[in-house]
Each structure stands twice: as structure tokens, then as C-alpha cells.
Design an enzyme around this catalytic site. Structure first.
Site, PDB file in Angstrom:
ATOM      1  N   HIS A 126       0.813  -1.229   0.000  1.00 31.69           N
ATOM      2  CA  HIS A 126       0.000   0.000   0.000  1.00 31.69           C
ATOM      3  C   HIS A 126       0.846   1.279   0.000  1.00 31.69           C
ATOM      4  O   HIS A 126       0.302   2.374  -0.188  1.00 31.69           O
ATOM      5  CB  HIS A 126      -0.926   0.045   1.222  1.00 31.69           C
ATOM      6  CG  HIS A 126      -1.992  -1.010   1.206  1.00 31.69           C
ATOM      7  ND1 HIS A 126      -2.863  -1.167   0.151  1.00 31.69           N
ATOM      8  CD2 HIS A 126      -2.323  -1.959   2.109  1.00 31.69           C
ATOM      9  CE1 HIS A 126      -3.685  -2.185   0.417  1.00 31.69           C
ATOM     10  NE2 HIS A 126      -3.377  -2.683   1.590  1.00 31.69           N
ATOM     11  N   ASP A 163      -2.843 -10.622  -2.437  1.00 33.15           N
ATOM     12  CA  ASP A 163      -3.387 -10.079  -1.193  1.00 33.15           C
ATOM     13  C   ASP A 163      -4.847  -9.679  -1.425  1.00 33.15           C
ATOM     14  O   ASP A 163      -5.225  -9.302  -2.538  1.00 33.15           O
ATOM     15  CB  ASP A 163      -2.572  -8.850  -0.791  1.00 33.15           C
ATOM     16  CG  ASP A 163      -2.876  -8.347   0.613  1.00 33.15           C
ATOM     17  OD1 ASP A 163      -2.124  -8.683   1.538  1.00 33.15           O
ATOM     18  OD2 ASP A 163      -3.879  -7.602   0.763  1.00 33.15           O
ATOM     19  N   HIS A 165      -6.328  -7.115  -0.517  1.00 26.95           N
ATOM     20  CA  HIS A 165      -6.435  -5.669  -0.754  1.00 26.95           C
ATOM     21  C   HIS A 165      -5.662  -5.292  -2.020  1.00 26.95           C
ATOM     22  O   HIS A 165      -4.556  -5.796  -2.238  1.00 26.95           O
ATOM     23  CB  HIS A 165      -5.859  -4.897   0.433  1.00 26.95           C
ATOM     24  CG  HIS A 165      -6.489  -5.246   1.742  1.00 26.95           C
ATOM     25  ND1 HIS A 165      -5.920  -6.135   2.624  1.00 26.95           N
ATOM     26  CD2 HIS A 165      -7.649  -4.839   2.293  1.00 26.95           C
ATOM     27  CE1 HIS A 165      -6.711  -6.255   3.691  1.00 26.95           C
ATOM     28  NE2 HIS A 165      -7.767  -5.488   3.513  1.00 26.95           N
ATOM     29  N   ASP A 244      -4.476 -12.758   3.291  1.00 24.93           N
ATOM     30  CA  ASP A 244      -5.691 -12.289   3.966  1.00 24.93           C
ATOM     31  C   ASP A 244      -6.962 -12.514   3.140  1.00 24.93           C
ATOM     32  O   ASP A 244      -8.052 -12.114   3.557  1.00 24.93           O
ATOM     33  CB  ASP A 244      -5.565 -10.820   4.391  1.00 24.93           C
ATOM     34  CG  ASP A 244      -4.925  -9.941   3.348  1.00 24.93           C
ATOM     35  OD1 ASP A 244      -4.694 -10.403   2.205  1.00 24.93           O
ATOM     36  OD2 ASP A 244      -4.628  -8.766   3.669  1.00 24.93           O
TER      37      ASP A 244
END
Ligand SMILES: [Zn+2]
Length: 310
Positions: A126, A163, A165, A244
Site C-alpha cells: 500500500h 493479497d 487488498h 488475507d
């Protein structure tokens, strides 16, 4: 297969405070499972060096480096955004995390290792060129990819990111760089809530509905990532390995399990074998259910080490 595990004790000293999901117990969970499975015995263990400013400045602004350094408190905690917490040891941890991926590139490019997994934190995908966010200070995988391009004479590297996200930081850093193919699957709409840019030959974002499970994930990879990777012919394959999207993860809704991580790891390894002389560098991103995280990393590393024949 010669496979290394790179980490450093400093990565455990990054303290995010009581109740934060991104904490040092994650690395303990991984390393306990690696030991219990016997996998730790077949991996070469390497200590991560500190990344240099010059290595970070390939992917971050000087302003960002100064902002992160200035934010580190002498004691206690400081918040860079609602989710991203730093303590006095966080800068060293972040420099080890990015340094691990850079060192991993040197190991596989030099031929002494076939593949490397970086068991590091804070995570990185991120972190944008000029912004820390979402538990991430420096973009570890981007620092590694940029190092491969700058120091090892490569012209094309691929980053695959499973991931849950979307890897907005990696997307931001390589937005105008056609030497990098970025393939990503993620729950959508979901954090980081940044606008999704349109896909190009270098950008393959595949959003997944919150109810998605194995079939949808594997179709996304087979139908979208693999043709793009075949077309691109990467000379090194990077994995932003966030776990995740596991069904047991407390932060998201996707329904993957270890068998999906085994499967996608085989796909990444096959691309690496076909185009990149088998050179693959993987680094930990998310994954917040400790048991699921440990089991998933074992599944991933069994494939990298050639123990799971597929
Ligand atoms: Zn994540």
C-alpha cells in the site's frame, strides 16, 4: 530447488500497539509452522540487510523518506494514518523489510538461490511513492523490482499480488513504467478504496466480489493473469504474498484456503520456470488469522522449495 527464507529480528520490534492485527505474532506464527512442518530445515536462512536510501529512492520520493524518518517517535507510538502506527523501532524494521527483497533479488539474480521468501514486516504494497498507508511504510516489493531492473540488467519483471487488498502503492509507483507487469486480484469494493485505473498490457487488475471463493479466484488468474504473463515474458517473477483472502481471515470476506495458495504458487513458479530461469522472489504482505497465515505460508513455501510437486 534452492530456496531461502529472509528475515531479521528487527522486523519483530515494529510494535503497532495493543490489538493491532499487523503485529509480531504473525512472524512467530509463520516461523513456528515452518519449524513444525520440517520445512525450516530445507530452507537457507538469511538475515535481511538494511535497505539503502539510494535503493529506496528508486521507488519513493526524498520527501517520503524524510516524512517517515521524522515521524518515528523517541518513545511510545505515532500514527501516520488511521491504520499505520510507528514506534521507535519501526524505521529499522521497515529498512530490513525492503532490504530483504533487495537482497533476495541479488540471491536469485546471482544464481545462488532459485527462489526466496521474505518473511518480513511491516508489509509494503500500500505504500505509494510519496505516502505511507495501510500498515505499510516502504514498498518492499517495488524496491526489489526496481533493484532488479537497475542493477541486474533486466528489462521486464512481473509482480503478482494475491493479497485481498488492491496493491495501490505498487500500482502508483510503476504507473508509467512498462518494464513492470502488475497482476492483481483483490476484494472489491474494499480497502484501499482508491480508484481502479483501467487495465493495460502492463496492468491486470481483477476485482473479486466479497463472496468469491476458489473457483472465482482461479478463473481470474487463469483468464487474466496467465495470458498477460505469457505475453509479457518476465525475466524475474515477484509475488506480493498476502494471505488475507483466506476464509479464516478476520479483515476480509473472500473464501480462499491453503489449496488455493498452493495452486497460485504453482502458477507463478511455472511462469518463472518458463521465462525467468525459475527466478522468483516472494514477500509477505497481509494475513491476519495467525493459524491460517502459518498454514498458508507453509503451503506457498512447499511449492517454492519443490516439495509439493503439484
Ligand atoms: Zn491485505
Amino acid at each position: 530447488m534452492r530456496t531461502a527464507y529472509i528475515s531479521h529480528p528487527d522486523c519483530r520490534e515494529h510494535d503497532t500497539g495493543e490489538g493491532h492485527p499487523e503485529n509480531a505474532r504473525r512472524l512467530s506464527a509463520i516461523e513456528d509452522r515452518l519449524a513444525a512442518s520440517g520445512l525450516a530445515d530445507v530452507l537457507r536462512h538469511v538475515e535481511a540487510p538494511l535497505v539503502t536510501d539510494a535503493e529506496l529512492l528508486r521507488v519513493h520520493t526524498r520527501h517520503h523518506l524524510d516524512t517517515v524518518s521524522a515521524a518515528i517517535p523517541a518513545q511510545g507510538y505515532r500514527r501516520l494514518d488511521p491504520d499505520t502506527v510507528v514506534c521507535p523501532h519501526s524505521l529499522a524494521a521497515a529498512r530490513r523489510a525492503a532490504g530483504a527483497v533487495v537482497a533476495a533479488v541479488d540471491l536469485v539474480a546471482g544464481g545462488s538461490m532459485d527462489s526466496v521468501f521474505c518473511g518480513v514486516r511491516p508489509p509494503g504494497h500500500h505504500a505509494e511513492a510519496d505516502r505511507a498507508m495501510g500498515f505499510c511504510l516502504f514498498n518492499n516489493v517495488a524496491a526489489g523490482a526496481a533493484h532488479a531492473l537497475a542493477e541486474h540488467g533486466l528489462d521486464r519483471v512481473a509482480i503478482v499480488d494475491f493479497d485481498v487488498h488492491q496493491g495501490n502503492g505498487t500500482e502508483d509507483i510503476f504507473a508509467d513504467d512498462d518494464r513492470v507487469l502488475f497482476c492483481s486480484t483483490f476484494q472489491h469494493p474494499f480497502y484501499p478504496f482508491t480508484p481502479l485505473p483501467g487495465n493495460t498490457v502492463n496492468r491486470v487488475n481483477v476485482p473479486l466480489d466479497a463472496s468469491a471463493a476458489s473457483a472465482e479466484f482461479r478463473a481470474a488468474v487463469s483468464d487474466h493473469w496467465l495470458p498477460a504473463l505469457d505475453n509479457f515474458r518476465p525475466q524475474m517473477v515477484f509475488v506480493s504474498a498476502g494471505f488475507d483472502a483466506h476464509r479464516e481471515d478476520p479483515l476480509a470476506e473472500l473464501n480462499l484456503d491453503e489449496s488455493d495458495y498452493t495452486w497460485v504458487s504453482h502458477q507463478a513458479m511455472e511462469i518463472a520456470r518458463r521465462f525467468a530461469g525459475g527466478r522468483l522472489v516472494s514477500t509477505l504482505e497481509g494475513g491476519y488469522n495467525l493459524s491460517a497465515l502459518g498454514r498458508s505460508v507453509v503451503a506457498h513455501l512447499r511449492v517454492l522449495a519443490g516439495i509439493d510437486p503439484g
